[in-house]
Design a protein around this motif. Structure first.
Motif, PDB file in Angstrom:
ATOM      1  N   ALA A   1       0.856  -0.928   0.041  1.00 19.34           N
ATOM      2  CA  ALA A   1       0.076   0.055  -0.067  1.00 19.34           C
ATOM      3  C   ALA A   1       0.780   1.314  -0.149  1.00 19.34           C
ATOM      4  N   TRP A   2       1.843   1.277   0.805  1.00 17.25           N
ATOM      5  CA  TRP A   2       2.792   2.483   0.791  1.00 17.25           C
ATOM      6  C   TRP A   2       3.489   2.987  -0.453  1.00 17.25           C
ATOM      7  N   THR A   3       4.078   1.985  -1.273  1.00 15.39           N
ATOM      8  CA  THR A   3       4.569   2.044  -2.478  1.00 15.39           C
ATOM      9  C   THR A   3       3.697   2.701  -3.609  1.00 15.39           C
ATOM     10  N   GLN A   4       2.277   1.926  -3.534  1.00 20.03           N
ATOM     11  CA  GLN A   4       1.260   2.211  -4.273  1.00 20.03           C
ATOM     12  C   GLN A   4       0.700   3.783  -4.004  1.00 20.03           C
ATOM     13  N   LEU A   5       0.701   4.243  -2.777  1.00 16.98           N
ATOM     14  CA  LEU A   5       0.384   5.593  -2.416  1.00 16.98           C
ATOM     15  C   LEU A   5       1.484   6.509  -2.964  1.00 16.98           C
ATOM     16  N   ARG A   6       2.432   6.311  -2.728  1.00 15.75           N
ATOM     17  CA  ARG A   6       3.846   7.082  -3.088  1.00 15.75           C
ATOM     18  C   ARG A   6       3.624   7.351  -4.630  1.00 15.75           C
ATOM     19  N   THR A   7       3.413   6.351  -5.377  1.00 19.43           N
ATOM     20  CA  THR A   7       3.302   6.353  -6.803  1.00 19.43           C
ATOM     21  C   THR A   7       1.889   7.071  -7.197  1.00 19.43           C
ATOM     22  N   GLY A   8       1.061   6.939  -6.408  1.00 24.44           N
ATOM     23  CA  GLY A   8      -0.336   7.687  -6.641  1.00 24.44           C
ATOM     24  C   GLY A   8      -0.279   9.396  -6.356  1.00 24.44           C
TER      25      GLY A   8
ATOM     26  N   GLU B   1      -7.687   5.551   4.580  1.00 25.37           N
ATOM     27  CA  GLU B   1      -7.771   4.245   4.552  1.00 25.37           C
ATOM     28  C   GLU B   1      -6.581   3.472   3.872  1.00 25.37           C
ATOM     29  N   TRP B   2      -5.814   4.227   3.065  1.00 21.97           N
ATOM     30  CA  TRP B   2      -4.648   3.630   2.600  1.00 21.97           C
ATOM     31  C   TRP B   2      -3.470   3.738   3.426  1.00 21.97           C
ATOM     32  N   LEU B   3      -3.463   4.811   4.142  1.00 23.02           N
ATOM     33  CA  LEU B   3      -2.605   4.902   5.367  1.00 23.02           C
ATOM     34  C   LEU B   3      -2.770   3.983   6.221  1.00 23.02           C
ATOM     35  N   GLN B   4      -3.952   3.534   6.840  1.00 22.79           N
ATOM     36  CA  GLN B   4      -4.184   2.486   7.697  1.00 22.79           C
ATOM     37  C   GLN B   4      -3.600   1.321   7.212  1.00 22.79           C
TER      38      GLN B   4
ATOM     39  N   MET C   1       0.116   0.960   7.469  1.00 20.04           N
ATOM     40  CA  MET C   1       0.366   0.478   8.798  1.00 20.04           C
ATOM     41  C   MET C   1       0.398  -0.761   9.168  1.00 20.04           C
ATOM     42  N   SER C   2      -0.888  -1.452   8.570  1.00 21.33           N
ATOM     43  CA  SER C   2      -0.937  -2.619   8.828  1.00 21.33           C
ATOM     44  C   SER C   2      -0.053  -3.580   8.310  1.00 21.33           C
ATOM     45  N   GLU C   3       0.431  -3.159   7.113  1.00 20.48           N
ATOM     46  CA  GLU C   3       1.479  -4.054   6.431  1.00 20.48           C
ATOM     47  C   GLU C   3       2.803  -3.537   6.646  1.00 20.48           C
ATOM     48  N   GLU C   4       3.082  -2.549   7.935  1.00 21.15           N
ATOM     49  CA  GLU C   4       4.262  -2.313   8.323  1.00 21.15           C
ATOM     50  C   GLU C   4       5.024  -1.510   7.641  1.00 21.15           C
ATOM     51  N   GLY C   5       4.524  -0.911   6.424  1.00 25.48           N
ATOM     52  CA  GLY C   5       5.315  -0.121   5.558  1.00 25.48           C
ATOM     53  C   GLY C   5       5.627   1.148   6.141  1.00 25.48           C
ATOM     54  N   ILE C   6       4.893   1.998   7.070  1.00 23.72           N
ATOM     55  CA  ILE C   6       5.244   3.213   7.825  1.00 23.72           C
ATOM     56  C   ILE C   6       4.966   2.750   9.306  1.00 23.72           C
ATOM     57  N   ASP C   7       5.568   3.501  10.106  1.00 24.83           N
ATOM     58  CA  ASP C   7       5.080   3.392  11.619  1.00 24.83           C
ATOM     59  C   ASP C   7       3.997   3.804  12.060  1.00 24.83           C
ATOM     60  N   GLN C   8       3.484   3.018  13.099  1.00 21.23           N
ATOM     61  CA  GLN C   8       2.143   3.429  13.723  1.00 21.23           C
ATOM     62  C   GLN C   8       2.115   4.821  14.135  1.00 21.23           C
ATOM     63  N   LEU C   9       1.156   5.445  13.460  1.00 21.51           N
ATOM     64  CA  LEU C   9       0.979   7.029  14.003  1.00 21.51           C
ATOM     65  C   LEU C   9      -0.371   7.195  14.208  1.00 21.51           C
ATOM     66  N   PRO C  10      -0.943   8.247  14.679  1.00 21.38           N
ATOM     67  CA  PRO C  10      -2.233   8.755  14.609  1.00 21.38           C
ATOM     68  C   PRO C  10      -2.710   9.051  13.382  1.00 21.38           C
ATOM     69  N   VAL C  11      -3.971   8.283  13.026  1.00 26.98           N
ATOM     70  CA  VAL C  11      -4.278   8.300  11.538  1.00 26.98           C
ATOM     71  C   VAL C  11      -4.825   9.842  11.430  1.00 26.98           C
ATOM     72  N   ALA C  12      -5.742  10.220  12.084  1.00 26.82           N
ATOM     73  CA  ALA C  12      -6.351  11.506  11.578  1.00 26.82           C
ATOM     74  C   ALA C  12      -5.429  12.819  11.264  1.00 26.82           C
TER      75      ALA C  12
ATOM     76  N   MET D   1       7.940  12.065   1.836  1.00 25.24           N
ATOM     77  CA  MET D   1       6.948  10.774   2.128  1.00 25.24           C
ATOM     78  C   MET D   1       8.136   9.610   2.397  1.00 25.24           C
ATOM     79  N   ARG D   2       9.279   9.385   1.982  1.00 29.22           N
ATOM     80  CA  ARG D   2      10.068   8.125   2.322  1.00 29.22           C
ATOM     81  C   ARG D   2      10.592   8.334   3.675  1.00 29.22           C
ATOM     82  N   GLY D   3      10.497   9.782   4.191  1.00 33.00           N
ATOM     83  CA  GLY D   3      10.625   9.707   5.927  1.00 33.00           C
ATOM     84  C   GLY D   3       9.881   9.087   6.614  1.00 33.00           C
ATOM     85  N   LEU D   4       8.451   8.972   6.177  1.00 31.24           N
ATOM     86  CA  LEU D   4       7.661   8.214   7.021  1.00 31.24           C
ATOM     87  C   LEU D   4       7.736   6.626   7.017  1.00 31.24           C
ATOM     88  N   SER D   5       8.382   6.236   5.841  1.00 30.91           N
ATOM     89  CA  SER D   5       8.699   4.632   5.816  1.00 30.91           C
ATOM     90  C   SER D   5       9.219   3.787   7.133  1.00 30.91           C
TER      91      SER D   5
END
Length: 229
Positions: free
Chosen positions: A98-105, A150-153, A156-167, A205-209
Motif C-alpha cells: 500500500a505505501w509504495t502504491q500511495l507514493r506512486t499515486g 484508508e490507504w495510510l491505515q 501501517m497494517s502492512e508495516e510499511g510505515i510506523d504506527q501513527l495517529p491516523v487523523a 514521504m520516504r521519511g515516513l517509511s
C-alpha cells in the motif's frame, strides 16, 4: 389510463430536456473556463456555445460563479476517479504494498497538475481565486480524506510505515499533496516544477517509511521541458 401514460411521458421528456440543458451549459462553460479562464469568460459566450437562452442559464445556476463551482466539482471528481482506478499508471507494474502504491499515486497527482489543462486552470488556478481557499479545502476533504486515511491505515497494517495517529497524519499528508499540486499547476514552468516538487515530495514521504527507509523511489516525473505520459 391513457391520459396518465401521456402525462408520465410528458414529465419524463421535460426531465430529460432539463438534464440535457444543464449538461450542455456545464460542457460549454468547462471549455471556456479551461481555455480563457473565469474572468475572461462571459455568460453570453456560454449560452451561445450551449445553444440555450440566458434564462435557461439562470434557471439552473444562480450566477456564473455557481456554474463555475459545478464545473470545478466535475473536474475534481474525474481526477479523483482516475487516481482511484489507477488509469494513469495502467502501463506500469505497480508493487502490491500500500505505501509504495500511495507514493506512486502522489506522483500521478502531480502529473495531472502538469498535464491536465482543465484541472490546472479550473481547479488549481481559478478555483481558489473565484471561490476562495475554502472551496479547495472542501474538495480535498470530500474526495481525499477518507480514501487517504484508508490507504495510510493499510500501510501501517502492512508495516510499511510506523504506527501513527491516523487523523492528524491524513490531514498533514493531504495538505502536503494540496500544496504540491498548487505549486506545480501555478508555476511559470510546470514541467520543471513537476520534477522538482516530485523529488521533494517523495523524499518527505520516504521519511515516513518504516525505519525511515530511503531506498528505491517511484518515478518523480519527466525531465524539464517534456510532458509526462
Amino acid at each position: 389510463m391513457g391520459q396518465r401514460l401521456h402525462h408520465n411521458r410528458g414529465v419524463t421528456r421535460r426531465s430529460e430536456q432539463t438534464t440535457d440543458t444543464r449538461a450542455a451549459l456545464v460542457a460549454a462553460a468547462r471549455r471556456r473556463f479551461a481555455e480563457q479562464g473565469f474572468a475572461a469568460t462571459g455568460t453570453e459566450e456560454i449560452v451561445a456555445d450551449a445553444q440555450v437562452t440566458r434564462g435557461a442559464l439562470y434557471h439552473h445556476f444562480r450566477d456564473k460563479a455557481d456554474l463555475f463551482r459545478t464545473v470545478m466539482e466535475q473536474v475534481a471528481t474525474e481526477v479523483a476517479e482516475k487516481l482511484v482506478a489507477g488509469e494513469l499508471a495502467r502501463d506500469a507494474q505497480l508493487p502490491s504494498d500500500a505505501w509504495t502504491q500511495l507514493r506512486t499515486g502522489f506522483q500521478s497527482l502531480l502529473d495531472i497538475s502538469t498535464a491536465d489543462s482543465d484541472f490546472q486552470r479550473i481547479v488549481l488556478v481559478d478555483g481558489p481565486a473565484v471561490l476562495g481557499s475554502e472551496a479547495w479545502d472542501a474538495l480535498v476533504e470530500r474526495h481525499g480524506y477518507r480514501l487517504l486515511s484508508e490507504w495510510l491505515q493499510r500501510a501501517m497494517s502492512e508495516e510499511g510505515i510506523d504506527q501513527l495517529p491516523v487523523a492528524p497524519l491524513t490531514r498533514l499528508v493531504a495538505a502536503l499533496l494540496s500544496e504540491a499540486s498548487i505549486y506545480t499547476g501555478r508555476a511559470a514552468d510546470p514541467d520543471a516544477a513537476r520534477v522538482e516538487i516530485g523529488i521533494v515530495l517523495d523524499r518527505l514521504m520516504r521519511g515516513l517509511s518504516r525505519g525511515g527507509d530511503l531506498s528505491a523511489q517511484p518515478s518523480v516525473g519527466a525531465e524539464p521541458g517534456s510532458r509526462p505520459r
